[in-house]
Design a protein around this motif. Structure first.
Motif, PDB file in Angstrom:
ATOM      1  N   ALA A  34      14.435  62.277  46.853  1.00 32.33           N
ATOM      2  CA  ALA A  34      15.200  63.497  46.581  1.00 32.33           C
ATOM      3  C   ALA A  34      14.600  64.695  47.301  1.00 32.33           C
ATOM      4  N   ALA A  35      13.265  64.779  47.342  1.00 31.91           N
ATOM      5  CA  ALA A  35      12.614  65.908  48.006  1.00 31.91           C
ATOM      6  C   ALA A  35      12.853  65.891  49.509  1.00 31.91           C
ATOM      7  N   LEU A  36      12.874  64.720  50.115  1.00 38.18           N
ATOM      8  CA  LEU A  36      13.089  64.627  51.560  1.00 38.18           C
ATOM      9  C   LEU A  36      14.545  64.887  51.932  1.00 38.18           C
ATOM     10  N   VAL A  37      15.472  64.397  51.122  1.00 38.49           N
ATOM     11  CA  VAL A  37      16.885  64.517  51.460  1.00 38.49           C
ATOM     12  C   VAL A  37      17.420  65.910  51.140  1.00 38.49           C
ATOM     13  N   ALA A  38      17.035  66.459  49.981  1.00 39.61           N
ATOM     14  CA  ALA A  38      17.629  67.718  49.507  1.00 39.61           C
ATOM     15  C   ALA A  38      16.731  68.919  49.742  1.00 39.61           C
ATOM     16  N   ARG A  39      15.855  68.861  50.706  1.00 40.78           N
ATOM     17  CA  ARG A  39      14.930  69.974  50.895  1.00 40.78           C
ATOM     18  C   ARG A  39      15.612  71.213  51.478  1.00 40.78           C
ATOM     19  N   THR A  41      18.907  71.979  50.950  1.00 38.59           N
ATOM     20  CA  THR A  41      20.170  72.190  50.243  1.00 38.59           C
ATOM     21  C   THR A  41      20.000  73.258  49.184  1.00 38.59           C
ATOM     22  N   THR A  42      21.074  73.499  48.446  1.00 36.68           N
ATOM     23  CA  THR A  42      21.052  74.514  47.383  1.00 36.68           C
ATOM     24  C   THR A  42      20.264  73.994  46.185  1.00 36.68           C
ATOM     25  N   TRP A  43      19.975  74.935  45.275  1.00 35.34           N
ATOM     26  CA  TRP A  43      19.158  74.583  44.116  1.00 35.34           C
ATOM     27  C   TRP A  43      19.856  73.596  43.186  1.00 35.34           C
ATOM     28  N   TRP A  44      21.198  73.748  43.049  1.00 36.17           N
ATOM     29  CA  TRP A  44      21.896  72.840  42.126  1.00 36.17           C
ATOM     30  C   TRP A  44      21.984  71.420  42.682  1.00 36.17           C
ATOM     31  N   GLN A  45      22.046  71.286  44.000  1.00 36.45           N
ATOM     32  CA  GLN A  45      22.017  69.947  44.590  1.00 36.45           C
ATOM     33  C   GLN A  45      20.639  69.295  44.398  1.00 36.45           C
ATOM     34  N   THR A  47      18.685  70.019  41.969  1.00 35.12           N
ATOM     35  CA  THR A  47      18.582  69.713  40.536  1.00 35.12           C
ATOM     36  C   THR A  47      19.252  68.386  40.206  1.00 35.12           C
ATOM     37  N   LEU A  48      20.446  68.152  40.772  1.00 38.45           N
ATOM     38  CA  LEU A  48      21.135  66.874  40.519  1.00 38.45           C
ATOM     39  C   LEU A  48      20.317  65.689  41.036  1.00 38.45           C
ATOM     40  N   SER A  49      19.691  65.842  42.180  1.00 44.72           N
ATOM     41  CA  SER A  49      18.867  64.760  42.728  1.00 44.72           C
ATOM     42  C   SER A  49      17.626  64.518  41.866  1.00 44.72           C
ATOM     43  N   THR A  50      17.029  65.616  41.366  1.00 43.24           N
ATOM     44  CA  THR A  50      15.844  65.473  40.515  1.00 43.24           C
ATOM     45  C   THR A  50      16.200  64.825  39.187  1.00 43.24           C
ATOM     46  N   VAL A  51      17.340  65.224  38.607  1.00 43.42           N
ATOM     47  CA  VAL A  51      17.793  64.595  37.356  1.00 43.42           C
ATOM     48  C   VAL A  51      18.018  63.102  37.555  1.00 43.42           C
ATOM     49  N   ALA A  52      18.596  62.728  38.685  1.00 44.63           N
ATOM     50  CA  ALA A  52      18.831  61.307  38.977  1.00 44.63           C
ATOM     51  C   ALA A  52      17.521  60.531  39.018  1.00 44.63           C
ATOM     52  N   ALA A  53      16.476  61.147  39.583  1.00 49.71           N
ATOM     53  CA  ALA A  53      15.181  60.458  39.663  1.00 49.71           C
ATOM     54  C   ALA A  53      14.502  60.387  38.301  1.00 49.71           C
ATOM     55  N   LEU A  54      14.495  61.501  37.547  1.00 54.33           N
ATOM     56  CA  LEU A  54      13.805  61.524  36.251  1.00 54.33           C
ATOM     57  C   LEU A  54      14.511  60.657  35.206  1.00 54.33           C
ATOM     58  N   ALA A  55      15.821  60.480  35.361  1.00 59.12           N
ATOM     59  CA  ALA A  55      16.554  59.639  34.398  1.00 59.12           C
ATOM     60  C   ALA A  55      16.083  58.193  34.416  1.00 59.12           C
ATOM     61  N   LEU A  56      15.420  57.784  35.504  1.00 60.49           N
ATOM     62  CA  LEU A  56      14.948  56.395  35.593  1.00 60.49           C
ATOM     63  C   LEU A  56      13.890  56.058  34.545  1.00 60.49           C
ATOM     64  N   PRO A  72      26.074  61.772  40.131  1.00 59.54           N
ATOM     65  CA  PRO A  72      26.292  63.103  40.743  1.00 59.54           C
ATOM     66  C   PRO A  72      25.332  63.388  41.889  1.00 59.54           C
ATOM     67  N   GLY A  73      24.063  63.100  41.729  1.00 62.32           N
ATOM     68  CA  GLY A  73      23.111  63.333  42.812  1.00 62.32           C
ATOM     69  C   GLY A  73      23.409  62.490  44.026  1.00 62.32           C
ATOM     70  N   SER A  74      23.866  61.244  43.802  1.00 60.92           N
ATOM     71  CA  SER A  74      24.218  60.389  44.936  1.00 60.92           C
ATOM     72  C   SER A  74      25.483  60.866  45.614  1.00 60.92           C
TER      73      SER A  74
END
Length: 381
Positions: A34-39, A41-45, A47-56, A72-74
């Motif tokens: 998520a950090a490499l792909v969404a670096r 992008t906007t903050w909400w994008q 956030t969606l990528s981080t939520v996707a990772a932490l949900a694991l 959503p993050g995907s």
């Protein structure tokens, strides 16, 4: 190393397969993705990528819910690792194929119809076909791997169940063989021992009737009583060996107690002096039986090897332990013929004492006699 020697197996350290590490690793590499792909992008994008990772973290308990949280993050970003891990977990944890297919199709559709939706998404072009193949492979790969992992786990459980079943069958077969052998042994004991003891009892009865010597009459009566008592115990033991002993926990015979020791010493016919002081403690039946059998076996051995020697029997309480001592002096004359013995009596007494948590020692004394000593606890420690 020869060609027949197996290669040494290399196992990973235990921490490499620890459950906490297996739970943490997917979260870490998904956060990195998520950090490499969404670096940029906007903050909400982000956030969606981080939520996707932490949900694991909750993927094993709520696999379908976690998969939905990764969508959503995907959809807004090109993150793959979190949804791929979520699809794998659904396939590995959920046995229903419909749920796995539905989750895989959802991920494939989200990946194909990526945001923002391109204008040529429905064109029948080479690029569109490659995007569709990529979306299907991204969903089918982890789903198939998860199904394979679940199948392997189920096969391992089934194999373990079959192994336990085979071990159970082996135990049952061994028990059946043991029961058959016990039955054969019971028949042998009944046919041989019972016949011989019956003859002894009959001969003793005939001697008791035919003789007029009071000493001979007393001896014959004692022999007959001992023979009858032995036959009773033998019949009950044969019944247990043949599996016809009635109640499983029923006693083999009227169990001997400490109160029966005076009669045992008197019937032995030996020149014995007894000091019986077991105290007022209510000793367990197993302890009383072990003490009785210890005295009985010791007197039997003395009768075989030193019938003319003086015998000293002591049974007394020592704290929470019952001490049994049977000692004979050195025999003046050794008997020319002795009864046969296999040495199993003392071994059995020692095992009986050890089962109760006590000890038994036996050996010659310094004056040429022999001593048997047992210490039996009131309760096993």
């Amino acid at each position: 190393m020869t060609t027949a020697d197996p290669l040494p197996s290399r196992r990973l350290p235990a921490w490499c397969t620890a459950p906490w590490l297996m739970l943490l690793l997917p979260v870490l590499y998904s956060l990195l993705d998520a950090a490499l792909v969404a670096r940029d992008t906007t903050w909400w994008q982000l956030t969606l990528s981080t939520v996707a990772a932490l949900a694991l973290f909750w993927r094993r308990r709520f696999p379908v819910t976690v998969l939905l949280l990764t969508m959503p993050g995907s959809w807004v970003e090109e993150i793959w690792l979190a949804p791929i891990t979520a699809v794998y977990t659904v396939a590995a944890e959920r046995p229903r194929p419909r749920i796995v297919v539905a989750c895989g199709v959802l991920f494939a559709l989200v990946e194909f119809f990526h945001w923002p939706l391109p204008a040529d998404v429905f064109d029948l072009s080479r690029a569109t076909a490659l995007d569709a193949i990529q979306a299907v492979m991204l969903a089918a790969g982890p789903a198939a791997t998860g199904l394979l992992a679940r199948t392997r786990r189920e096969l391992a459980a089934r194999l373990d169940e079959l192994t336990r079943g085979q071990e159970r069958e082996s135990r049952l077969l061994a028990e059946r063989v043991l029961i058959t052998e016990r039955g054969r042994l019971a028949r042998e004991m009944h046919d041989v021992v019972s016949h011989q003891v019956s003859l002894i009892s009959i001969q003793a009865g005939a001697l008791q009737v035919s003789t007029t010597d009071p000493a001979a009459v007393t001896t014959a009566r004692t022999i007959r009583e001992l023979s009858v008592r032995t036959l009773d115990e033998l019949r009950q033991m044969v019944g247990v060996l043949r599996g016809t002993g009635g109640v499983p926990d029923a006693p083999l015979a009227p169990q001997p107690r400490l109160a029966d020791l005076p009669r045992l010493i008197e019937e032995s016919g030996l020149a014995a002096d007894a000091e019986l002081n077991p105290g007022d403690r209510p000793w367990p039946e197993a302890v009383q039986r072990a003490a009785y059998r210890t005295v009985q076996e010791a007197l039997t051995n003395i009768t075989k090897y030193a019938p003319e020697a003086a015998v000293h029997v002591k049974v007394r309480a020592k704290g929470r332990r019952l001490r049994v001592e049977v000692r004979n002096d050195a025999p003046a004359v050794h008997p020319a013929e002795t009864l046969p013995g296999g040495g199993h009596g003392l071994v059995g007494l020692r095992e009986r004492a050890q089962l109760l948590g006590g000890t038994l020692t036996a050996g010659p004394t310094h004056d040429g006699g022999f001593e048997v000593r047992a210490e039996l606890p009131a309760t096993r420690s």
